[in-house]
Design a protein around this motif. Structure first.
Motif, PDB file in Angstrom:
ATOM      1  N   LYS A   1       0.827  -1.207   0.000  1.00  0.00           N
ATOM      2  CA  LYS A   1       0.000   0.000   0.000  1.00  0.00           C
ATOM      3  C   LYS A   1       0.860   1.255   0.000  1.00  0.00           C
ATOM      4  N   ILE A   2       1.907   1.254   0.819  1.00  0.00           N
ATOM      5  CA  ILE A   2       2.743   2.445   0.944  1.00  0.00           C
ATOM      6  C   ILE A   2       3.651   2.615  -0.269  1.00  0.00           C
ATOM      7  N   PHE A   3       4.402   1.585  -0.610  1.00  0.00           N
ATOM      8  CA  PHE A   3       5.481   1.757  -1.586  1.00  0.00           C
ATOM      9  C   PHE A   3       5.026   1.608  -3.039  1.00  0.00           C
ATOM     10  N   VAL A   4       4.001   0.819  -3.280  1.00  0.00           N
ATOM     11  CA  VAL A   4       3.508   0.675  -4.650  1.00  0.00           C
ATOM     12  C   VAL A   4       2.364   1.655  -4.913  1.00  0.00           C
ATOM     13  N   GLU A   5       1.316   1.599  -4.069  1.00  0.00           N
ATOM     14  CA  GLU A   5       0.137   2.414  -4.342  1.00  0.00           C
ATOM     15  C   GLU A   5       0.352   3.887  -4.039  1.00  0.00           C
ATOM     16  N   GLU A   6       1.051   4.209  -2.946  1.00  0.00           N
ATOM     17  CA  GLU A   6       1.234   5.611  -2.578  1.00  0.00           C
ATOM     18  C   GLU A   6       2.468   6.226  -3.224  1.00  0.00           C
ATOM     19  N   MET A   7       3.584   5.523  -3.195  1.00  0.00           N
ATOM     20  CA  MET A   7       4.841   6.090  -3.664  1.00  0.00           C
ATOM     21  C   MET A   7       5.123   5.811  -5.136  1.00  0.00           C
TER      22      MET A   7
END
Length: 212
Positions: A26-32
């Motif tokens: 969620k953090i590194f693929v979807e958000e970042m």
């Protein structure tokens, strides 16, 4: 409460393993926007989830609220194997130096002032406590340039290792953080919480709360 687990210990808890890797996705693929890590199962894993990795997990109630991974620099790690354009010269390595990767705070826990949440400062206190107990006093971390100032404010000695680059939708700079007992005191004062954050053992099964 922060738990520090080996990869083997994490794999022995499928509920925790899945929650950690879904948070990372969620953090590194979807958000970042790190599209190279995109997978159809919505889990973010890589070659550095090996048997020498240390997984630090913050639990709030029955949820994973924060996560970070520590990697020894005495073998290949993210900076030397993947993010090779982030350093100039030879990156520091040794038994007293680890690399901190995949620092993540879940969306529902991003409170706090000056950009550092209470879960975020618990993660910071956690790696400093863990390091000081093991004669580890330096961490390599790849983060946004504004975090260099925040690290200095927490009394880390922050030494950039190269030029900033763009990864996904953020600017990143590799930095060597040096810390000591004074750093821990400052972090604890910033949190207004002076007890150790590292817990022993395993957290409860996710979705189950302790009886009051």
């Amino acid at each position: 409460m922060l738990f520090s687990l080996t990869t083997q210990e994490l794999m022995e808890r499928p509920d925790l393993w899945e929650a950690v890797h879904r948070l990372r996705y969620k953090i590194f693929v979807e958000e970042m926007g790190w599209d190279d890590l995109r997978r159809p199962d919505g889990l973010e894993c890589d070659q550095f989830d090996h048997d020498e990795a240390v997984h630090q997990i913050v639990i709030r109630g029955s949820e994973v609220a924060g996560y970070q991974r520590l990697l020894p620099t005495t073998r290949g790690h993210l900076l030397t194997e993947v993010l090779t354009d982030l350093f100039e010269g030879t990156p520091p390595s040794g038994p007293n130096i680890y690399e901190l990767t995949r620092y993540a705070v879940a969306p529902g826990y991003r409170d706090g002032r000056r950009g550092v949440s209470t879960v975020g400062t618990e993660l910071i206190a956690g790696f400093v406590e863990w390091g000081l107990k093991r004669n580890v006093n330096q961490m390599i971390i790849e983060f946004e340039p504004m975090w260099v100032l925040r690290a200095l404010q927490l009394h880390f000695l922050a030494t950039p290792l190269g030029y900033q680059r763009t990864y996904g939708n953020q600017q990143v700079v590799a930095t060597l953080l040096t810390f000591n007992e004074h750093t821990l005191d400052v972090v604890r004062s910033r949190r207004n919480h002076f007890a150790p954050v590292l817990a022993r053992g395993y957290p409860d099964m996710l979705g189950q709360r302790r009886a009051s």
